[in-house]
Motif scaffolding. Structure first.
Motif, PDB file in Angstrom:
ATOM      1  N   ARG A  90     -17.835  -0.786   9.373  1.00 21.75           N
ATOM      2  CA  ARG A  90     -16.889   0.084  10.088  1.00 21.75           C
ATOM      3  C   ARG A  90     -15.602   0.261   9.287  1.00 21.75           C
ATOM      4  O   ARG A  90     -15.069   1.368   9.186  1.00 21.75           O
ATOM      5  N   LYS A  91     -15.106  -0.831   8.731  1.00 20.90           N
ATOM      6  CA  LYS A  91     -13.868  -0.758   7.949  1.00 20.90           C
ATOM      7  C   LYS A  91     -14.046   0.099   6.700  1.00 20.90           C
ATOM      8  O   LYS A  91     -13.160   0.880   6.347  1.00 20.90           O
ATOM      9  N   LEU A  92     -15.178  -0.053   6.034  1.00 27.99           N
ATOM     10  CA  LEU A  92     -15.434   0.742   4.834  1.00 27.99           C
ATOM     11  C   LEU A  92     -15.563   2.225   5.181  1.00 27.99           C
ATOM     12  O   LEU A  92     -14.983   3.080   4.505  1.00 27.99           O
ATOM     13  N   VAL A  93     -16.288   2.520   6.239  1.00 28.15           N
ATOM     14  CA  VAL A  93     -16.457   3.906   6.669  1.00 28.15           C
ATOM     15  C   VAL A  93     -15.102   4.507   7.066  1.00 28.15           C
ATOM     16  O   VAL A  93     -14.797   5.656   6.742  1.00 28.15           O
ATOM     17  N   ALA A  94     -14.270   3.722   7.733  1.00 31.71           N
ATOM     18  CA  ALA A  94     -12.940   4.193   8.123  1.00 31.71           C
ATOM     19  C   ALA A  94     -12.095   4.561   6.903  1.00 31.71           C
ATOM     20  O   ALA A  94     -11.225   5.425   6.982  1.00 31.71           O
ATOM     21  N   GLU A  95     -12.373   3.917   5.783  1.00 30.04           N
ATOM     22  CA  GLU A  95     -11.673   4.229   4.521  1.00 30.04           C
ATOM     23  C   GLU A  95     -12.358   5.352   3.751  1.00 30.04           C
ATOM     24  O   GLU A  95     -11.952   5.693   2.643  1.00 30.04           O
ATOM     25  N   GLY A  96     -13.424   5.904   4.315  1.00 25.97           N
ATOM     26  CA  GLY A  96     -14.126   7.011   3.668  1.00 25.97           C
ATOM     27  C   GLY A  96     -15.157   6.575   2.655  1.00 25.97           C
ATOM     28  O   GLY A  96     -15.647   7.389   1.873  1.00 25.97           O
ATOM     29  N   ILE A  97     -15.501   5.295   2.669  1.00 31.44           N
ATOM     30  CA  ILE A  97     -16.506   4.768   1.734  1.00 31.44           C
ATOM     31  C   ILE A  97     -17.841   4.756   2.462  1.00 31.44           C
ATOM     32  O   ILE A  97     -18.069   3.922   3.337  1.00 31.44           O
ATOM     33  N   LEU A  98     -18.711   5.680   2.084  1.00 31.31           N
ATOM     34  CA  LEU A  98     -19.999   5.832   2.750  1.00 31.31           C
ATOM     35  C   LEU A  98     -21.170   5.544   1.819  1.00 31.31           C
ATOM     36  O   LEU A  98     -22.272   5.269   2.283  1.00 31.31           O
ATOM     37  N   LEU A  99     -20.928   5.607   0.513  1.00 33.48           N
ATOM     38  CA  LEU A  99     -21.998   5.503  -0.469  1.00 33.48           C
ATOM     39  C   LEU A  99     -21.816   4.290  -1.372  1.00 33.48           C
ATOM     40  O   LEU A  99     -20.687   3.854  -1.626  1.00 33.48           O
ATOM     41  N   LEU A 100     -22.923   3.771  -1.874  1.00 34.08           N
ATOM     42  CA  LEU A 100     -22.855   2.646  -2.814  1.00 34.08           C
ATOM     43  C   LEU A 100     -22.032   3.003  -4.043  1.00 34.08           C
ATOM     44  O   LEU A 100     -21.271   2.177  -4.540  1.00 34.08           O
ATOM     45  N   LYS A 101     -22.191   4.212  -4.514  1.00 31.73           N
ATOM     46  CA  LYS A 101     -21.429   4.641  -5.689  1.00 31.73           C
ATOM     47  C   LYS A 101     -19.929   4.564  -5.418  1.00 31.73           C
ATOM     48  O   LYS A 101     -19.162   4.092  -6.266  1.00 31.73           O
ATOM     49  N   GLN A 102     -19.495   5.010  -4.249  1.00 31.20           N
ATOM     50  CA  GLN A 102     -18.076   4.935  -3.895  1.00 31.20           C
ATOM     51  C   GLN A 102     -17.602   3.491  -3.851  1.00 31.20           C
ATOM     52  O   GLN A 102     -16.528   3.174  -4.363  1.00 31.20           O
ATOM     53  N   LEU A 103     -18.388   2.643  -3.232  1.00 29.60           N
ATOM     54  CA  LEU A 103     -18.019   1.233  -3.125  1.00 29.60           C
ATOM     55  C   LEU A 103     -17.940   0.583  -4.494  1.00 29.60           C
ATOM     56  O   LEU A 103     -17.013  -0.169  -4.783  1.00 29.60           O
ATOM     57  N   SER A 104     -18.891   0.888  -5.368  1.00 29.87           N
ATOM     58  CA  SER A 104     -18.915   0.263  -6.689  1.00 29.87           C
ATOM     59  C   SER A 104     -17.730   0.684  -7.560  1.00 29.87           C
ATOM     60  O   SER A 104     -17.404   0.000  -8.522  1.00 29.87           O
ATOM     61  N   GLU A 105     -17.070   1.776  -7.214  1.00 27.76           N
ATOM     62  CA  GLU A 105     -15.909   2.245  -7.970  1.00 27.76           C
ATOM     63  C   GLU A 105     -14.589   1.687  -7.449  1.00 27.76           C
ATOM     64  O   GLU A 105     -13.541   1.915  -8.051  1.00 27.76           O
ATOM     65  N   GLU A 106     -14.626   0.961  -6.345  1.00 29.22           N
ATOM     66  CA  GLU A 106     -13.409   0.408  -5.745  1.00 29.22           C
ATOM     67  C   GLU A 106     -12.933  -0.844  -6.482  1.00 29.22           C
ATOM     68  O   GLU A 106     -13.726  -1.594  -7.042  1.00 29.22           O
ATOM     69  N   LYS A 107     -11.631  -1.064  -6.424  1.00 33.63           N
ATOM     70  CA  LYS A 107     -11.011  -2.297  -6.933  1.00 33.63           C
ATOM     71  C   LYS A 107     -10.864  -3.242  -5.744  1.00 33.63           C
ATOM     72  O   LYS A 107     -10.255  -2.879  -4.728  1.00 33.63           O
ATOM     73  N   PRO A 108     -11.399  -4.473  -5.841  1.00 30.98           N
ATOM     74  CA  PRO A 108     -11.362  -5.394  -4.696  1.00 30.98           C
ATOM     75  C   PRO A 108      -9.958  -5.668  -4.164  1.00 30.98           C
ATOM     76  O   PRO A 108      -9.761  -5.716  -2.951  1.00 30.98           O
ATOM     77  N   GLU A 109      -8.990  -5.820  -5.048  1.00 31.92           N
ATOM     78  CA  GLU A 109      -7.627  -6.141  -4.620  1.00 31.92           C
ATOM     79  C   GLU A 109      -7.026  -5.010  -3.794  1.00 31.92           C
ATOM     80  O   GLU A 109      -6.403  -5.233  -2.760  1.00 31.92           O
ATOM     81  N   LYS A 110      -7.214  -3.790  -4.250  1.00 31.63           N
ATOM     82  CA  LYS A 110      -6.671  -2.621  -3.558  1.00 31.63           C
ATOM     83  C   LYS A 110      -7.363  -2.424  -2.207  1.00 31.63           C
ATOM     84  O   LYS A 110      -6.710  -2.193  -1.193  1.00 31.63           O
ATOM     85  N   LEU A 111      -8.686  -2.542  -2.199  1.00 31.65           N
ATOM     86  CA  LEU A 111      -9.448  -2.361  -0.977  1.00 31.65           C
ATOM     87  C   LEU A 111      -9.131  -3.468   0.033  1.00 31.65           C
ATOM     88  O   LEU A 111      -9.045  -3.212   1.231  1.00 31.65           O
ATOM     89  N   SER A 112      -8.914  -4.674  -0.457  1.00 31.00           N
ATOM     90  CA  SER A 112      -8.573  -5.798   0.408  1.00 31.00           C
ATOM     91  C   SER A 112      -7.309  -5.518   1.222  1.00 31.00           C
ATOM     92  O   SER A 112      -7.255  -5.783   2.417  1.00 31.00           O
ATOM     93  N   LYS A 113      -6.315  -4.962   0.565  1.00 31.68           N
ATOM     94  CA  LYS A 113      -5.062  -4.634   1.246  1.00 31.68           C
ATOM     95  C   LYS A 113      -5.260  -3.541   2.288  1.00 31.68           C
ATOM     96  O   LYS A 113      -4.628  -3.552   3.336  1.00 31.68           O
ATOM     97  N   LYS A 114      -6.149  -2.611   1.995  1.00 30.78           N
ATOM     98  CA  LYS A 114      -6.387  -1.489   2.916  1.00 30.78           C
ATOM     99  C   LYS A 114      -7.148  -1.900   4.168  1.00 30.78           C
ATOM    100  O   LYS A 114      -6.853  -1.427   5.263  1.00 30.78           O
ATOM    101  N   ILE A 115      -8.170  -2.765   3.996  1.00 31.95           N
ATOM    102  CA  ILE A 115      -9.052  -3.039   5.135  1.00 31.95           C
ATOM    103  C   ILE A 115      -8.938  -4.452   5.691  1.00 31.95           C
ATOM    104  O   ILE A 115      -9.584  -4.772   6.682  1.00 31.95           O
ATOM    105  N   GLY A 116      -8.144  -5.307   5.056  1.00 31.73           N
ATOM    106  CA  GLY A 116      -7.916  -6.639   5.593  1.00 31.73           C
ATOM    107  C   GLY A 116      -9.078  -7.604   5.443  1.00 31.73           C
ATOM    108  O   GLY A 116      -9.283  -8.465   6.293  1.00 31.73           O
ATOM    109  N   VAL A 117      -9.832  -7.454   4.365  1.00 39.53           N
ATOM    110  CA  VAL A 117     -10.937  -8.361   4.056  1.00 39.53           C
ATOM    111  C   VAL A 117     -10.578  -9.065   2.751  1.00 39.53           C
ATOM    112  O   VAL A 117      -9.995  -8.444   1.854  1.00 39.53           O
TER     113      VAL A 117
END
Length: 72
Positions: free
Chosen positions: A22-49
């Protein structure tokens, strides 16, 4: 179309709980390709994981993405 355009959804990745999906989808990440391009530190701040959890999940997405795309 999915194979040709490399549009594999997050649901292809094992181990994601509903809350994280749900958190990933809320950030607009729907595909594996999108997720694989994310930086963990930046995404962590956005979604609280935690960064360590996201690092593992993103790495798994990269592995899965490469396996799917290179198995053809």
């Amino acid at each position: 179309m999915i194979e040709k355009n490399k549009l594999h959804p997050l649901t292809c990745l094992k181990g994601l709980d509903k809350n994280l999906k749900r958190k990933l989808v809320a950030e607009g990440i729907l595909l594996l390709k999108q997720l694989s391009e994310e930086k963990p530190e930046k995404l962590s701040k956005k979604i609280g994981v935690s960064t360590s959890i996201l690092t593992n999940i993103i790495e798994n997405a990269k592995i899965c993405t490469n396996a799917i795309y290179h198995s053809k």
